[in-house]
Design a protein around this motif. Sequence first.
Motif, PDB file in Angstrom:
ATOM      1  N   LEU A 150       0.875  -1.263   0.011  1.00  0.00           N
ATOM      2  CA  LEU A 150      -0.025   0.037   0.191  1.00  0.00           C
ATOM      3  C   LEU A 150       0.712   1.300   0.028  1.00  0.00           C
ATOM      4  CD1 LEU A 150      -3.040   1.149   0.119  1.00  0.00           C
ATOM      5  CD2 LEU A 150      -2.847   0.884   2.631  1.00  0.00           C
ATOM      6  N   ALA A 151       1.802   1.432   0.876  1.00  0.00           N
ATOM      7  CA  ALA A 151       2.872   2.312   0.935  1.00  0.00           C
ATOM      8  C   ALA A 151       3.410   2.631  -0.498  1.00  0.00           C
ATOM      9  CB  ALA A 151       3.882   2.080   1.771  1.00  0.00           C
ATOM     10  N   ALA A 152       3.638   1.861  -1.405  1.00  0.00           N
ATOM     11  CA  ALA A 152       4.277   1.915  -2.594  1.00  0.00           C
ATOM     12  C   ALA A 152       3.223   2.407  -3.652  1.00  0.00           C
ATOM     13  CB  ALA A 152       4.889   0.490  -3.171  1.00  0.00           C
ATOM     14  N   VAL A 153       2.087   2.071  -3.485  1.00  0.00           N
ATOM     15  CA  VAL A 153       0.888   2.601  -4.293  1.00  0.00           C
ATOM     16  C   VAL A 153       0.778   4.118  -4.059  1.00  0.00           C
ATOM     17  CG1 VAL A 153      -1.427   2.191  -4.931  1.00  0.00           C
ATOM     18  CG2 VAL A 153      -0.078   0.360  -4.523  1.00  0.00           C
ATOM     19  N   VAL A 154       0.732   4.370  -2.704  1.00  0.00           N
ATOM     20  CA  VAL A 154       0.610   5.767  -2.147  1.00  0.00           C
ATOM     21  C   VAL A 154       1.570   6.580  -2.773  1.00  0.00           C
ATOM     22  CG1 VAL A 154       0.630   7.233  -0.436  1.00  0.00           C
ATOM     23  CG2 VAL A 154      -0.771   5.105  -0.248  1.00  0.00           C
ATOM     24  N   THR A 155       2.947   6.217  -2.876  1.00  0.00           N
ATOM     25  CA  THR A 155       4.092   7.017  -3.256  1.00  0.00           C
ATOM     26  C   THR A 155       3.914   7.071  -4.780  1.00  0.00           C
ATOM     27  OG1 THR A 155       5.680   5.915  -1.698  1.00  0.00           O
ATOM     28  CG2 THR A 155       6.687   6.642  -3.732  1.00  0.00           C
ATOM     29  N   GLU A 156       3.326   6.071  -5.589  1.00  0.00           N
ATOM     30  CA  GLU A 156       3.047   6.195  -7.075  1.00  0.00           C
ATOM     31  C   GLU A 156       2.137   7.282  -7.198  1.00  0.00           C
ATOM     32  OE1 GLU A 156       3.301   5.333 -11.018  1.00  0.00           O
ATOM     33  OE2 GLU A 156       4.639   4.819  -9.367  1.00  0.00           O
ATOM     34  N   PHE A 157       1.024   7.329  -6.531  1.00  0.00           N
ATOM     35  CA  PHE A 157      -0.098   8.291  -6.478  1.00  0.00           C
ATOM     36  C   PHE A 157       0.452   9.691  -6.122  1.00  0.00           C
ATOM     37  CE2 PHE A 157      -2.522   5.033  -7.521  1.00  0.00           C
ATOM     38  CZ  PHE A 157      -3.989   5.303  -7.816  1.00  0.00           C
TER      39      PHE A 157
ATOM     40  N   GLY B 225       3.391  10.743  -6.895  1.00  0.00           N
ATOM     41  CA  GLY B 225       4.028  11.203  -8.024  1.00  0.00           C
ATOM     42  C   GLY B 225       3.338  11.634  -8.962  1.00  0.00           C
ATOM     43  N   GLN B 226       1.973  11.329  -8.893  1.00  0.00           N
ATOM     44  CA  GLN B 226       1.138  11.871  -9.989  1.00  0.00           C
ATOM     45  C   GLN B 226       0.089  12.828  -9.601  1.00  0.00           C
ATOM     46  OE1 GLN B 226      -0.599   8.951 -12.662  1.00  0.00           O
ATOM     47  NE2 GLN B 226       0.764   7.373 -11.932  1.00  0.00           N
ATOM     48  N   GLY B 227       0.392  13.252  -8.401  1.00  0.00           N
ATOM     49  CA  GLY B 227      -0.097  14.561  -7.674  1.00  0.00           C
ATOM     50  C   GLY B 227      -1.517  14.373  -7.086  1.00  0.00           C
ATOM     51  N   VAL B 228      -1.770  12.973  -6.769  1.00  0.00           N
ATOM     52  CA  VAL B 228      -2.888  12.715  -5.955  1.00  0.00           C
ATOM     53  C   VAL B 228      -2.615  12.414  -4.725  1.00  0.00           C
ATOM     54  CG1 VAL B 228      -4.787  10.729  -5.803  1.00  0.00           C
ATOM     55  CG2 VAL B 228      -3.775  11.021  -7.985  1.00  0.00           C
ATOM     56  N   THR B 229      -3.508  13.328  -3.860  1.00  0.00           N
ATOM     57  CA  THR B 229      -3.119  13.374  -2.399  1.00  0.00           C
ATOM     58  C   THR B 229      -3.940  12.537  -1.493  1.00  0.00           C
ATOM     59  OG1 THR B 229      -4.339  15.273  -2.279  1.00  0.00           O
ATOM     60  CG2 THR B 229      -2.015  15.611  -2.758  1.00  0.00           C
ATOM     61  N   ALA B 230      -4.577  11.484  -1.992  1.00  0.00           N
ATOM     62  CA  ALA B 230      -5.493  10.837  -1.315  1.00  0.00           C
ATOM     63  C   ALA B 230      -4.894  10.088  -0.073  1.00  0.00           C
ATOM     64  CB  ALA B 230      -6.222   9.852  -2.127  1.00  0.00           C
ATOM     65  N   SER B 231      -5.465   9.994   1.057  1.00  0.00           N
ATOM     66  CA  SER B 231      -4.774   9.334   2.284  1.00  0.00           C
ATOM     67  C   SER B 231      -4.779   7.750   1.958  1.00  0.00           C
ATOM     68  CB  SER B 231      -5.614   9.471   3.254  1.00  0.00           C
ATOM     69  OG  SER B 231      -6.846   8.621   3.384  1.00  0.00           O
ATOM     70  N   ALA B 232      -3.588   7.235   2.515  1.00  0.00           N
ATOM     71  CA  ALA B 232      -3.462   5.660   2.358  1.00  0.00           C
ATOM     72  C   ALA B 232      -4.741   4.788   2.433  1.00  0.00           C
ATOM     73  CB  ALA B 232      -2.402   5.136   3.164  1.00  0.00           C
ATOM     74  N   VAL B 233      -5.682   5.114   3.390  1.00  0.00           N
ATOM     75  CA  VAL B 233      -6.663   4.440   3.855  1.00  0.00           C
ATOM     76  C   VAL B 233      -7.786   4.604   2.740  1.00  0.00           C
ATOM     77  CG1 VAL B 233      -7.913   6.091   5.247  1.00  0.00           C
ATOM     78  CG2 VAL B 233      -8.344   3.549   5.457  1.00  0.00           C
TER      79      VAL B 233
END
Length: 221
Positions: free
Chosen positions: A121-128, A130-138
Amino acid sequence: MTTATRHDTTPATRSADWRTRAACQNLDIDTIYSDERGDQAEVQAACLRCPVRTLCLADATRWEEGPYQPWGVAGGLTHLQRQALRVHALLGEHPDLKQAGMLVLPQTFGDLLWKLRDWSLAAVVTEFRGQGVTASAVTIRVAMWWLGCRAALVAQPWSGDGRLMSVQIHDDHQQLVQKLTAMGVSRTNIALHLGVSPEQVQAARQAWKRAAERAGQELAA
């Protein structure tokens, strides 16, 4: 299944009007409350196209207002996923369900989330990020669950990380596991939160214990 049946067999809420628009109206009630993977996949497929999915999940996760529903699918999540979401709530982490609903759309990030389904999940959040998406991990995690992804805190070994899942727990999640343990969260629910088996959590705990014993012996020498 009739609207009346659906209303009577679902935990009470302050407003049941949304139930008349639920996509599961024509599903058998036994299928909705089943823990069989095939049944759950069928219900979750209906949830993915449901116009009131977020309202259903919001109702199903009002844990302080009534007993937790320990079975079946509600709001697009299985009861195990909802239990993991409850651990997030204990940590003060709450999803933005409206934003999660936007993320699953094919024209936004639905396809990307599916491609990243085996990542941590942390890697997915990092990818997002990088694309300017600031959604929380949960929030991202709920969106991934809606799409049928694992959305675990640890990655599958073949995703590119390469480490065994128990090793990832040992290396990356000791503080989280210790914090949840101190809060009284069971090993089973810690495992659900991490997206691993209880045995993998126990293996990491034993490794930490052995390391602490070795460090104590070295200090005493």
